[in-house]
Scaffold this motif. Structure first.
Motif, PDB file in Angstrom:
ATOM      1  N   SER A 180     -10.464  -2.142 -11.093  1.00 10.69           N
ATOM      2  CA  SER A 180      -9.712  -2.101  -9.842  1.00 10.69           C
ATOM      3  C   SER A 180      -8.334  -1.543 -10.178  1.00 10.69           C
ATOM      4  O   SER A 180      -7.773  -1.833 -11.240  1.00 10.69           O
ATOM      5  CB  SER A 180      -9.562  -3.492  -9.222  1.00 10.69           C
ATOM      6  N   PHE A 181      -7.821  -0.726  -9.285  1.00  7.57           N
ATOM      7  CA  PHE A 181      -6.494  -0.150  -9.461  1.00  7.57           C
ATOM      8  C   PHE A 181      -5.780  -0.266  -8.126  1.00  7.57           C
ATOM      9  O   PHE A 181      -6.298   0.173  -7.098  1.00  7.57           O
ATOM     10  CB  PHE A 181      -6.589   1.314  -9.904  1.00  7.57           C
ATOM     11  N   TYR A 182      -4.603  -0.863  -8.151  1.00 10.04           N
ATOM     12  CA  TYR A 182      -3.856  -1.122  -6.923  1.00 10.04           C
ATOM     13  C   TYR A 182      -2.821  -0.023  -6.675  1.00 10.04           C
ATOM     14  O   TYR A 182      -2.105   0.381  -7.596  1.00 10.04           O
ATOM     15  CB  TYR A 182      -3.188  -2.498  -6.991  1.00 10.04           C
ATOM     16  N   LEU A 183      -2.766   0.433  -5.450  1.00  4.75           N
ATOM     17  CA  LEU A 183      -1.839   1.486  -5.045  1.00  4.75           C
ATOM     18  C   LEU A 183      -0.586   0.819  -4.490  1.00  4.75           C
ATOM     19  O   LEU A 183      -0.571   0.370  -3.337  1.00  4.75           O
ATOM     20  CB  LEU A 183      -2.506   2.378  -3.997  1.00  4.75           C
ATOM     21  N   ARG A 184       0.439   0.743  -5.320  1.00  2.00           N
ATOM     22  CA  ARG A 184       1.658   0.020  -4.942  1.00  2.00           C
ATOM     23  C   ARG A 184       2.863   0.929  -4.758  1.00  2.00           C
ATOM     24  O   ARG A 184       3.804   0.578  -4.065  1.00  2.00           O
ATOM     25  CB  ARG A 184       1.964  -1.043  -5.989  1.00  2.00           C
ATOM     26  N   ILE A 241     -12.578   3.606  -2.331  1.00  2.00           N
ATOM     27  CA  ILE A 241     -11.212   3.213  -1.996  1.00  2.00           C
ATOM     28  C   ILE A 241     -11.239   2.293  -0.778  1.00  2.00           C
ATOM     29  O   ILE A 241     -12.027   2.488   0.140  1.00  2.00           O
ATOM     30  CB  ILE A 241     -10.325   4.453  -1.758  1.00  2.00           C
ATOM     31  N   HIS A 242     -10.391   1.289  -0.819  1.00  2.00           N
ATOM     32  CA  HIS A 242     -10.221   0.355   0.290  1.00  2.00           C
ATOM     33  C   HIS A 242      -8.867   0.654   0.927  1.00  2.00           C
ATOM     34  O   HIS A 242      -7.821   0.264   0.384  1.00  2.00           O
ATOM     35  CB  HIS A 242     -10.254  -1.094  -0.210  1.00  2.00           C
ATOM     36  N   GLY A 243      -8.898   1.372   2.032  1.00  2.00           N
ATOM     37  CA  GLY A 243      -7.657   1.698   2.733  1.00  2.00           C
ATOM     38  C   GLY A 243      -6.683   2.442   1.842  1.00  2.00           C
ATOM     39  O   GLY A 243      -7.075   3.282   1.039  1.00  2.00           O
ATOM     40  N   SER A 253       0.843  -1.181   0.000  1.00  2.00           N
ATOM     41  CA  SER A 253       0.000   0.000   0.000  1.00  2.00           C
ATOM     42  C   SER A 253       0.887   1.244   0.000  1.00  2.00           C
ATOM     43  O   SER A 253       2.098   1.153   0.159  1.00  2.00           O
ATOM     44  CB  SER A 253      -0.939  -0.001   1.199  1.00  2.00           C
ATOM     45  N   VAL A 254       0.248   2.386  -0.189  1.00  2.00           N
ATOM     46  CA  VAL A 254       0.960   3.661  -0.194  1.00  2.00           C
ATOM     47  C   VAL A 254       0.468   4.469   1.007  1.00  2.00           C
ATOM     48  O   VAL A 254      -0.731   4.755   1.109  1.00  2.00           O
ATOM     49  CB  VAL A 254       0.714   4.430  -1.506  1.00  2.00           C
ATOM     50  N   LYS A 255       1.363   4.807   1.887  1.00  2.00           N
ATOM     51  CA  LYS A 255       0.997   5.522   3.113  1.00  2.00           C
ATOM     52  C   LYS A 255       0.223   6.803   2.800  1.00  2.00           C
ATOM     53  O   LYS A 255       0.626   7.579   1.937  1.00  2.00           O
ATOM     54  CB  LYS A 255       2.261   5.852   3.906  1.00  2.00           C
ATOM     55  N   SER A 256      -0.905   6.980   3.484  1.00  2.55           N
ATOM     56  CA  SER A 256      -1.770   8.167   3.374  1.00  2.55           C
ATOM     57  C   SER A 256      -2.454   8.316   2.020  1.00  2.55           C
ATOM     58  O   SER A 256      -2.987   9.381   1.707  1.00  2.55           O
ATOM     59  CB  SER A 256      -0.991   9.446   3.693  1.00  2.55           C
ATOM     60  N   VAL A 288      -0.873   7.132  -6.648  1.00  2.00           N
ATOM     61  CA  VAL A 288      -1.894   8.011  -6.065  1.00  2.00           C
ATOM     62  C   VAL A 288      -2.405   8.971  -7.137  1.00  2.00           C
ATOM     63  O   VAL A 288      -3.618   9.125  -7.324  1.00  2.00           O
ATOM     64  CB  VAL A 288      -1.348   8.771  -4.831  1.00  2.00           C
ATOM     65  N   GLU A 289      -1.510   9.600  -7.874  1.00  2.16           N
ATOM     66  CA  GLU A 289      -1.915  10.532  -8.937  1.00  2.16           C
ATOM     67  C   GLU A 289      -2.636   9.803 -10.071  1.00  2.16           C
ATOM     68  O   GLU A 289      -3.586  10.327 -10.642  1.00  2.16           O
ATOM     69  CB  GLU A 289      -0.718  11.320  -9.479  1.00  2.16           C
ATOM     70  N   LYS A 290      -2.195   8.602 -10.373  1.00  3.65           N
ATOM     71  CA  LYS A 290      -2.874   7.813 -11.410  1.00  3.65           C
ATOM     72  C   LYS A 290      -4.295   7.476 -10.979  1.00  3.65           C
ATOM     73  O   LYS A 290      -5.230   7.526 -11.792  1.00  3.65           O
ATOM     74  CB  LYS A 290      -2.086   6.532 -11.709  1.00  3.65           C
TER      75      LYS A 290
END
Length: 112
Positions: A79-83, A42-44, A2-5, A88-90
Motif C-alpha cells: 500500500s502506498f499513501y498519496l499525501r 487506486i482508491h480515490g 489526499s492529493v487532488k487529481s 504521485v510520481e512515486k
C-alpha cells in the motif's frame, strides 16, 4: 489526506503503457490490468495497492518506498499513501515496476 487529481494523473500515466487498460476495482476505485493480470489499483486520490513478488515487496518496504498492504500485510501486496504532490510520481514509479514484472512474466505466444 489526499492529493487532488492524483487518480486522474496516475490513470493517464499507467494507461499510456502498452497493453494496460482500466476497469472498476471490486473493492472500489479503479484497477489497471494487462489482459487478466492486475498491475495494481487506486482508491480515490489517497491510496494505491500494488502486487509484487514477496521478495520485491520486502525490498520496497525495507527501503521505505511502500508499506505492507493495509489489509493483507503478509502477502506481496504493498500500500502506498498519496499525501503530498511528489507522491504521485512515486506511485507511478511503483506501478511501472509492477508493470515491468508483469510484462516479463507474460506467457509467450507461439507463432505458426
Amino acid at each position: 489526506m489526499s492529493v487532488k487529481s492524483a487518480q486522474t494523473r496516475i490513470t493517464q500515466a499507467v494507461t499510456s503503457w502498452a497493453g494496460v487498460t482500466v476497469q472498476p476495482h471490486r473493492f472500489g476505485g479503479v484497477e489497471y490490468v494487462i489482459g487478466k493480470r492486475e498491475v495494481g489499483h487506486i482508491h480515490g486520490d489517497h491510496m494505491v495497492d500494488i502486487p509484487f513478488p514477496k521478495k520485491v515487496r520486502d525490498a520496497l518496504v525495507a527501503a521505505g518506498r511502500a508499506q505492507p498492504h493495509h489489509l493483507l500485510p503478509e502477502t506481496g501486496w504493498i500500500s502506498f499513501y498519496l499525501r503530498q504532490e511528489d507522491d504521485v510520481e512515486k506511485a507511478i514509479a511503483l506501478f511501472r515496476e509492477s508493470y515491468e514484472i508483469a510484462q516479463k512474466q507474460k506467457p509467450k505466444t507461439i507463432e505458426v
